[in-house]
Design an enzyme around this catalytic site. Sequence first.
Site, mmCIF file in Angstrom:
data_model
loop_
_atom_site.group_PDB
_atom_site.id
_atom_site.type_symbol
_atom_site.label_atom_id
_atom_site.label_comp_id
_atom_site.label_asym_id
_atom_site.label_seq_id
_atom_site.Cartn_x
_atom_site.Cartn_y
_atom_site.Cartn_z
ATOM 1 N N THR A 10 -6.084 7.106 7.585
ATOM 2 C CA THR A 10 -6.372 7.217 6.227
ATOM 3 C C THR A 10 -6.375 5.800 5.621
ATOM 4 O OG1 THR A 10 -4.324 7.569 5.155
ATOM 5 C CG2 THR A 10 -5.808 9.567 5.908
ATOM 6 N N THR A 11 -6.107 4.741 6.244
ATOM 7 C CA THR A 11 -6.107 3.543 5.533
ATOM 8 C C THR A 11 -7.085 2.720 6.600
ATOM 9 O OG1 THR A 11 -4.057 2.841 6.642
ATOM 10 C CG2 THR A 11 -3.922 3.502 4.527
ATOM 11 N N HIS A 71 5.559 7.191 6.464
ATOM 12 C CA HIS A 71 5.317 6.421 4.908
ATOM 13 C C HIS A 71 4.899 7.565 4.042
ATOM 14 C CE1 HIS A 71 1.636 6.548 7.172
ATOM 15 N NE2 HIS A 71 1.101 6.694 5.942
ATOM 16 N N HIS A 79 2.404 9.066 0.772
ATOM 17 C CA HIS A 79 0.981 9.086 -0.343
ATOM 18 C C HIS A 79 1.302 9.733 -1.623
ATOM 19 C CE1 HIS A 79 -1.445 6.634 2.667
ATOM 20 N NE2 HIS A 79 -1.004 7.488 3.440
ATOM 21 N N HIS A 94 0.938 -0.974 -0.110
ATOM 22 C CA HIS A 94 0.112 -0.082 0.005
ATOM 23 C C HIS A 94 0.672 1.235 -0.075
ATOM 24 C CE1 HIS A 94 -2.869 -3.081 2.251
ATOM 25 N NE2 HIS A 94 -3.124 -2.979 1.197
#
Length: 257
Positions: free
Chosen positions: A205-206, A120, A122, A95
């Site tokens: 958001t996941t 992480h 996005h 992801h």
Amino acid sequence: MKKSLILGAVALLASSVSFAQSTPPHWTYNQPEGPNHWGNIDPGFKSCEVGANQSPIDIESGENSGLMNVSRDTSLEAINPNWGSSAFNMVNNGHTLQVNYDAGSDVSFEGKTFNLKQFHFHSPSEHILNGREYPLEMHFVHQSAAGILVIGVFYEQGQENPLLDTIWGAAPAAGQSATIAGLMINATDFLPKGMGYYNYQGSLTTPPCTEGVNWIVLKNPIEASAKQLQFLNRHMGGPNNRPIQPIDGRMIGTSEL
């Protein structure tokens, strides 16, 4: 002998059942398991569908459109992360590219301390600021007994970013991890010079889209080259951003306007 064989078979069966139950539900950013369907994939993901305080959101300070959902909050304090160095441990979980952080780094906010667990990326950005979708957004995820706090940083096109080159250069394939022996990284080096921010209550958001997350979205972006900004999207096989969620009357605070 037969009894021991039967017991061994039962133990093996129990082990296989336990393994199957521990396998996380599969979700993606694409149909038919994309964001619009996350809430139906697993009962534990229900907040993705019915949650009232979901992230990301569209932040409007009135700078461009004249629209505003931000108000000044004089009680908000300066953000000064107490982040030290960490060994380089990265995983591609299918992801995003995630760097897991060594213990010992934290940030204090509203009298509570949150420990940095990982950061992480996005692409494109998940939050939108004043009508602008940035090509990349970085999330520093903190957790403690006080809850979850995430600091978001935008990237914009500009000068090449040597630190980002280090991350992209070691990016593993989906389901793989990467370490670089002897390399130490400091998350502080990824922050912009100005630390003005927006603050609101939201969610992960996941999946499972857990709510109660304290969001700090920094106003100032940092730069990366066009090639660097395109890398994540290509490496992950497409966008990995959740669409904007309804604000539902939430207040977005800032220490300055």
